[in-house]
Design an enzyme around this catalytic site. Structure first.
Site, PDB file in Angstrom:
ATOM      1  N   ARG A  32      11.948  -2.161  11.479  1.00 28.41           N
ATOM      2  CA  ARG A  32      10.849  -1.870  12.391  1.00 28.41           C
ATOM      3  C   ARG A  32      10.775  -2.977  13.439  1.00 28.41           C
ATOM      4  O   ARG A  32      10.918  -4.148  13.120  1.00 28.41           O
ATOM      5  CB  ARG A  32       9.535  -1.824  11.604  1.00 28.41           C
TER       6      ARG A  32
ATOM      7  N   ARG B  61      -0.056  -9.629  13.535  1.00 27.21           N
ATOM      8  CA  ARG B  61      -0.683  -8.522  12.786  1.00 27.21           C
ATOM      9  C   ARG B  61      -1.613  -9.070  11.696  1.00 27.21           C
ATOM     10  O   ARG B  61      -2.682  -8.516  11.431  1.00 27.21           O
ATOM     11  CB  ARG B  61       0.396  -7.625  12.160  1.00 27.21           C
TER      12      ARG B  61
ATOM     13  N   ARG C 232      12.342  -6.974   5.434  1.00 28.40           N
ATOM     14  CA  ARG C 232      12.529  -5.594   4.971  1.00 28.40           C
ATOM     15  C   ARG C 232      13.255  -4.720   5.994  1.00 28.40           C
ATOM     16  O   ARG C 232      13.157  -4.937   7.199  1.00 28.40           O
ATOM     17  CB  ARG C 232      11.188  -4.962   4.556  1.00 28.40           C
TER      18      ARG C 232
ATOM     19  N   LYS D 262       0.830  -1.204   0.000  1.00 32.90           N
ATOM     20  CA  LYS D 262       0.000   0.000   0.000  1.00 32.90           C
ATOM     21  C   LYS D 262       0.867   1.258   0.000  1.00 32.90           C
ATOM     22  O   LYS D 262       0.611   2.202  -0.750  1.00 32.90           O
ATOM     23  CB  LYS D 262      -0.924   0.028   1.243  1.00 32.90           C
TER      24      LYS D 262
ATOM     25  N   ARG E 270      -9.093   0.641   9.757  1.00 31.96           N
ATOM     26  CA  ARG E 270      -8.749  -0.764   9.992  1.00 31.96           C
ATOM     27  C   ARG E 270      -9.871  -1.482  10.731  1.00 31.96           C
ATOM     28  O   ARG E 270      -9.753  -2.682  10.975  1.00 31.96           O
ATOM     29  CB  ARG E 270      -7.481  -0.837  10.846  1.00 31.96           C
TER      30      ARG E 270
END
Ligand code: AMP
Length: 217
Positions: free
Chosen positions: A160, A171, A126, A13, A87
């Site tokens: 992160r 998540r 990542r 996104k 969300r």
């Protein structure tokens, strides 16, 4: 036009929102980035949400709705891409009301679909350059020279805290239980467009352009 990019964490996104911002006069509202900024600046809000975000939980609806409401009041722009918001159904209802209050409307919701196993591999690999923010990946996008940012030559990188495999799985669980019902919510309002988020970035971007072209001059 106003647009929501919907999809699980790691669906791309943010990448697609940045491409759209360059192409058209959109303001990207990425709630995850806004919250991480608050944490970095050690604000009251940042201190309140830090442990929730790091453990992969969701921040409560009232806090999120206030954050978006303040952002809409402060911005002069009238074209938004919502990335990471709403969300929950409660957030979606609140967004409808907020847009109405600002004489704006939601035009389209584009959902990027990606399989869970691919998401876990994407997210847990990542990392970013700590200096310029350029994004890299352990498998898919290594820097040309190992340990050196292609963009600014920095040798400092960060990940992160919520990008570990366990946190990603939690998540994703909360995405399927709490956020996925938004698909039906927006489908029943004729706003939903579904795209295969496993295609390459350029093909996805061109599909998104075909949709946004219907609403922009
Ligand atoms: P993201 O960068 O979109 O993956 O968001 C990172 C984290 O910020 C999420 O895992 C949540 O803890 C929090 N967050 C971001 N947006 C929302 C939202 N709309 N509602 C609740 N929590 C959110």
């Amino acid at each position: 036009m106003n647009l929501i990019l919907l999809g699980p964490p790691g669906a791309g996104k943010g990448t697609q929102a940045r491409i759209l911002v360059e192409k058209r006069n959109f303001d990207q509202i990425a709630t995850g980035d806004l919250l991480r900024n608050e944490i970095r600046n050690q604000t009251v809000l940042g201190n309140k949400v830090k442990s929730i975000i790091e453990s992969g939980g969701l921040v409560d609806d009232n806090t999120m709705i206030d954050l978006i409401s303040n952002y809409l009041y402060a911005s002069n722009n009238k074209q938004f891409i919502f990335d990471g918001f709403p969300r929950t159904i409660a957030q979606a209802i609140a967004l409808d009301k907020l847009l109405h209050k600002h004489n704006m409307q939601l035009d389209a919701v584009i959902k990027l679909g990606v399989d869970d196993d691919i998401l876990v591999k994407r997210i847990s690999g990542r990392y970013n350059c700590s200096t310029c923010g350029a994004g890299y990946h352990d498998f898919f996008q290594k820097p040309t020279i190992d340990g050196v940012c292609n963009n600014c030559k920095s040798t400092h990188f960060s990940r992160r805290k919520d990008d570990t495999e366990d946190t990603v799985r939690s998540r994703l669980k909360s995405y399927h239980n709490i956020t996925d019902p938004l698909t039906d919510y927006y489908d029943s309002r004729n706003k939903l467009h579904q795209i295969n988020g496993m295609a390459d970035v350029i093909s996805i971007s061109s599909e998104i352009n075909q949709i946004t072209d219907q609403y922009c001059n």
